[in-house]
Design a protein around this motif. Structure first.
Motif, short mmCIF file in Angstrom:
data_model
loop_
_atom_site.label_atom_id
_atom_site.label_comp_id
_atom_site.label_asym_id
_atom_site.label_seq_id
_atom_site.Cartn_x
_atom_site.Cartn_y
_atom_site.Cartn_z
N PRO A 138 0.83 -1.21 0.00
CA PRO A 138 0.00 0.00 0.00
C PRO A 138 0.86 1.26 0.00
N MET A 139 0.46 2.24 -0.78
CA MET A 139 1.19 3.50 -0.89
C MET A 139 0.32 4.62 -0.34
N THR A 140 0.78 5.26 0.73
CA THR A 140 0.04 6.38 1.29
C THR A 140 0.36 7.63 0.47
N ASP A 200 3.60 7.82 -8.67
CA ASP A 200 3.49 6.71 -9.60
C ASP A 200 2.69 5.59 -8.95
N VAL A 201 1.44 5.41 -9.40
CA VAL A 201 0.58 4.36 -8.85
C VAL A 201 0.32 3.28 -9.90
N SER A 202 1.23 3.17 -10.87
CA SER A 202 1.02 2.22 -11.96
C SER A 202 1.04 0.77 -11.50
N ASN A 203 1.60 0.50 -10.33
CA ASN A 203 1.63 -0.86 -9.80
C ASN A 203 0.48 -1.13 -8.82
N HIS A 204 -0.49 -0.23 -8.77
CA HIS A 204 -1.61 -0.36 -7.84
C HIS A 204 -2.94 -0.28 -8.60
N GLN A 205 -3.92 -1.03 -8.12
CA GLN A 205 -5.19 -1.14 -8.83
C GLN A 205 -6.28 -0.20 -8.34
N PHE A 206 -6.22 0.19 -7.05
CA PHE A 206 -7.32 0.91 -6.44
C PHE A 206 -6.86 2.17 -5.73
N LEU A 207 -7.72 3.18 -5.75
CA LEU A 207 -7.57 4.33 -4.86
C LEU A 207 -8.38 4.03 -3.61
N GLY A 208 -7.76 4.16 -2.44
CA GLY A 208 -8.44 3.88 -1.18
C GLY A 208 -8.54 5.14 -0.34
N LEU A 209 -9.74 5.44 0.14
CA LEU A 209 -9.98 6.63 0.96
C LEU A 209 -10.65 6.22 2.26
N ARG A 210 -10.16 6.71 3.37
CA ARG A 210 -10.82 6.50 4.66
C ARG A 210 -11.54 7.80 5.03
N LEU A 211 -12.88 7.71 5.06
CA LEU A 211 -13.72 8.90 5.18
C LEU A 211 -14.80 8.70 6.24
N ARG A 241 -0.75 13.93 -10.45
CA ARG A 241 -0.34 15.28 -10.04
C ARG A 241 -1.10 15.78 -8.81
N THR A 242 -2.42 15.69 -8.83
CA THR A 242 -3.22 16.14 -7.69
C THR A 242 -4.38 15.17 -7.46
N VAL A 243 -4.85 15.15 -6.22
CA VAL A 243 -6.03 14.37 -5.85
C VAL A 243 -6.92 15.27 -4.98
N GLY A 244 -8.22 15.18 -5.18
CA GLY A 244 -9.12 16.02 -4.38
C GLY A 244 -10.51 15.43 -4.30
N ILE A 245 -11.35 16.10 -3.52
CA ILE A 245 -12.74 15.71 -3.35
C ILE A 245 -13.61 16.95 -3.56
N SER A 246 -14.68 16.78 -4.31
CA SER A 246 -15.61 17.89 -4.53
C SER A 246 -17.03 17.47 -4.14
N LEU A 247 -17.80 18.45 -3.71
CA LEU A 247 -19.22 18.27 -3.40
C LEU A 247 -19.99 19.09 -4.42
N LEU A 248 -20.82 18.42 -5.22
CA LEU A 248 -21.50 19.07 -6.34
C LEU A 248 -23.01 19.06 -6.12
N GLY A 249 -23.44 19.84 -5.14
CA GLY A 249 -24.87 19.92 -4.86
C GLY A 249 -25.66 20.53 -5.99
N GLY A 250 -25.01 21.44 -6.75
CA GLY A 250 -25.70 22.08 -7.86
C GLY A 250 -26.08 21.09 -8.94
N ASN A 251 -25.27 20.05 -9.15
CA ASN A 251 -25.58 19.05 -10.18
C ASN A 251 -26.82 18.24 -9.83
N SER A 252 -26.99 17.95 -8.55
CA SER A 252 -28.13 17.14 -8.11
C SER A 252 -29.27 17.99 -7.56
N ILE A 289 -5.58 9.06 2.10
CA ILE A 289 -5.80 8.67 0.71
C ILE A 289 -4.62 7.79 0.32
N ARG A 290 -4.90 6.57 -0.19
CA ARG A 290 -3.85 5.61 -0.48
C ARG A 290 -4.06 4.98 -1.86
#
Length: 255
Positions: free
Chosen positions: A37-39, A127-138, A209-220, A233-234
């Motif tokens: 696992p890569m943090t 470089d996450v080319s050797n990993h299959q999943f993005l893991g988030l603890r939320l 390059r970057t990772v983030g989280i957005s809340l898009l209440g306007g879309n729904s 985030i791992r």
């Protein structure tokens, strides 16, 4: 440049050299690619949070609010063994905008993302080319009507800077407790300035390059109080997935 910023810059430069040296050694067969696992990011200190930028519709005339704080609440952090603090992304999601801007802009979004990491030798990417999943603890709180309006966003080091890989966050829990969410990198959808890119391509996972989280209440079309806890985030592989991952590609992306 302040002393603290200079120190961070030099640390990133050292990391750039070490990372590229390791890649050269792997190419020469000196070391097998690691599946451990890569943090990518932790959220346990104020210094951790300084790595992130925030924004919401209020920046252009909307009325939503946004806070991104270090959360040291024992109640909210229970269940996180050994860690006394996490990040808290919270505020009020509002669809309205200032009267003079109605019909010209759309409200209803807020988010955060990691900042680019320049160094003396070039920008630091993961470089996450050797990993299959993005893991988030939320930890999901706030108005339950907003639970399906959160998205995770990935920017790669490509020629089109407005390209963004996006996937909805599917929460399983509704009790305000911490949970792990796993998303296959192959299931992210390529978007550009909020629109689905017609010709989908494979994500360039060698340079995240970057990772983030957005809340898009306007879309729904949903407003209300939002509250999201973020522990880490791992990048992981199948053997480290502790809960069923989000396996379907979601075409219902947001801007």
């Amino acid at each position: 440049m302040s002393l603290s910023n200079l120190s961070a810059y030099m640390n990133r430069s050292t990391r750039y050299v070490l990372d590229n040296t390791a890649k050269i050694l792997r190419m020469e067969g000196a070391k097998e690619p690691s599946r451990a696992p890569m943090t990518l990011f932790t959220f346990q200190t104020r210094e951790d949070l300084k790595q992130f930028a925030t924004g919401c519709d209020a920046d252009i005339g909307g009325t939503s609010t946004l806070h991104f704080d270090l959360d040291e609440s024992p109640e909210r952090n229970k269940g996180i063994s050994g860690d006394l603090a996490t990040a808290r992304f919270w505020g009020e999601m509002r669809l309205d905008v200032r009267p003079e801007l109605r019909g010209r802009i759309r409200g209803g979004y807020a988010g955060f993302r990691s900042k680019p990491r320049p160094s003396l030798f070039g920008e630091i990417c993961d470089d996450v080319s050797n990993h299959q999943f993005l893991g988030l603890r939320l930890r999901l709180g706030g108005d339950p009507r907003l639970r399906n309006s959160y998205f995770v966003n990935i920017q790669t080091d490509g020629p089109v800077t407005t390209d963004l890989w996006q996937h909805r966050l599917y929460f399983k829990r509704s009790d305000g407790e911490w949970e792990d969410i796993f998303i296959p990198f192959d299931n992210f959808i390529l978007t550009n300035t909020g629109e689905l890119v017609q010709h989908q391509i494979t994500m360039f996972r060698e340079r995240i390059r970057t990772v983030g989280i957005s809340l898009l209440g306007g879309n729904s079309g949903v407003s209300g109080a939002y509250d999201l806890g973020i522990h880490s985030i791992r990048a992981v592989n199948e053997e480290d997935v502790t809960k069923p991952p989000s396996m379907e590609k979601d075409p219902s992306f947001g801007a």
